[in-house]
Write a protein that holds these residues in place. Sequence first.
Motif, PDB file in Angstrom:
ATOM      1  N   TRP A 172       0.463   3.495 -11.937  1.00 57.83           N
ATOM      2  CA  TRP A 172       1.587   3.712 -11.200  1.00 57.83           C
ATOM      3  C   TRP A 172       1.246   3.165  -9.867  1.00 57.83           C
ATOM      4  N   ASP A 173       0.053   3.140  -9.212  1.00 54.02           N
ATOM      5  CA  ASP A 173      -0.125   2.644  -7.930  1.00 54.02           C
ATOM      6  C   ASP A 173       0.149   0.964  -8.115  1.00 54.02           C
ATOM      7  N   GLY A 211       2.779   1.757  -3.339  1.00 55.78           N
ATOM      8  CA  GLY A 211       1.545   2.231  -4.284  1.00 55.78           C
ATOM      9  C   GLY A 211       1.228   3.838  -4.134  1.00 55.78           C
ATOM     10  N   ARG A 212       1.196   4.102  -2.963  1.00 59.52           N
ATOM     11  CA  ARG A 212       0.841   5.315  -2.744  1.00 59.52           C
ATOM     12  C   ARG A 212       1.887   6.316  -3.174  1.00 59.52           C
ATOM     13  N   CYS A 213       3.102   6.178  -2.706  1.00 62.81           N
ATOM     14  CA  CYS A 213       4.330   7.073  -3.170  1.00 62.81           C
ATOM     15  C   CYS A 213       4.249   6.935  -4.708  1.00 62.81           C
ATOM     16  N   TRP A 214       4.239   5.874  -5.401  1.00 59.09           N
ATOM     17  CA  TRP A 214       4.233   5.835  -6.883  1.00 59.09           C
ATOM     18  C   TRP A 214       3.122   6.718  -7.378  1.00 59.09           C
ATOM     19  N   ARG A 215       2.039   6.507  -6.901  1.00 63.29           N
ATOM     20  CA  ARG A 215       0.879   7.318  -7.627  1.00 63.29           C
ATOM     21  C   ARG A 215       0.868   8.895  -7.133  1.00 63.29           C
ATOM     22  N   LEU A 216       1.689   9.065  -6.292  1.00 62.19           N
ATOM     23  CA  LEU A 216       2.096  10.576  -6.205  1.00 62.19           C
ATOM     24  C   LEU A 216       3.337  11.147  -6.651  1.00 62.19           C
ATOM     25  N   LEU A 224      -2.829   6.861 -13.306  1.00 55.13           N
ATOM     26  CA  LEU A 224      -2.613   6.975 -11.819  1.00 55.13           C
ATOM     27  C   LEU A 224      -2.860   5.371 -11.285  1.00 55.13           C
ATOM     28  N   ARG A 254       2.929  -0.979  -6.029  1.00 51.85           N
ATOM     29  CA  ARG A 254       2.649  -2.220  -5.223  1.00 51.85           C
ATOM     30  C   ARG A 254       3.856  -3.490  -5.610  1.00 51.85           C
ATOM     31  N   TRP A 283       0.807  -1.411  -0.212  1.00 55.13           N
ATOM     32  CA  TRP A 283       0.072   0.133  -0.009  1.00 55.13           C
ATOM     33  C   TRP A 283       0.962   1.203   0.063  1.00 55.13           C
ATOM     34  N   LEU A 284       1.763   1.131   0.841  1.00 57.97           N
ATOM     35  CA  LEU A 284       2.828   2.369   0.753  1.00 57.97           C
ATOM     36  C   LEU A 284       3.450   2.822  -0.222  1.00 57.97           C
TER      37      LEU A 284
END
Length: 298
Positions: free
Chosen positions: A72-73, A32-37, A69, A77, A29-30
């Motif tokens: 990327w998430d 994934g969120r970093c890549w999404r941002l 997006l 992951r 999850w972490l």
Amino acid sequence: MTFKNHLESLLLSMAIGLFRLFPVDFASWLMGRCWRLFAPLNARHKRALTHLKNAYPDMPLEEREKIVLGMWDNLGRVTAETFHIDRLLAEDGRFATDADETTQAVLRGEQGCLFVSFHSGNWEMCVQPAVRSGIEITGVYQALKNPEADKALRSLRENLYKGGLLSKGHQTARKLLSTLKAGGIVAIMGDLRETRGIQVPFFGQMAYANPIPASMARSCKVPIVLGRVIRTNGVNFRIEGRAIEVPVTDDRQADIEAATAQIHQIFEGWIREHPEQWMWIHKKWAAAGNAAPAQGMA
């Protein structure tokens, strides 16, 4: 090794160590969120949007942005989950399998085959059902330029490929053919760009495709099992296997081209079901304007 190689290897080792401190669900999850941002700041974000526009010319920009997006998430992951491959393999409950009759025979160890998958979901885990069945698989990968970083990533995958993980090359091709002719299992990615290969229809355009999987399967008289991994919920997956036969006629090249086109037709149908889980950053397509005739989806 250069200072840059040492630094890259150190950073990779630190990342692996850090993310292995976390439970796999949180690590996935972490990342994934970093890549999404942060990944949208990369030039590849624009490339992915362009590819989506060409593939779905009527799709609004907002929807394309949402898909990229999501891509990327998913890629974030996959990165974190790669650091936990050994732990994921110990948790069968995360995986559901949907296999046709030929694939089931392969999983029972009754025949060899060539596994061909593509970069969707967590593609690293596509061979999980075979590994769970105790089948030794020989894999093929693109080696990193940094030998220490390459060694670190290869070690993470060693539980997936008990038959060996081989980098691309002429010697590798001979080893793969030998494995297939002996009734073994070989796994290879089938959606990468290969400008020295052939072109096939893919999302209404001509795309570069690697004819090697079809060529090897035809020469060794084994089926191709197309595999996909669908991320169903966080770090949970459905793995599907679908076998195809490479045609054998008097025209070897035509047989290879037909099978390669069929592989990409099936891949396209699968990608359309979950477009946010495929890697749209590939430089997959040939020159713009070289459009293909409309193809029905598998």
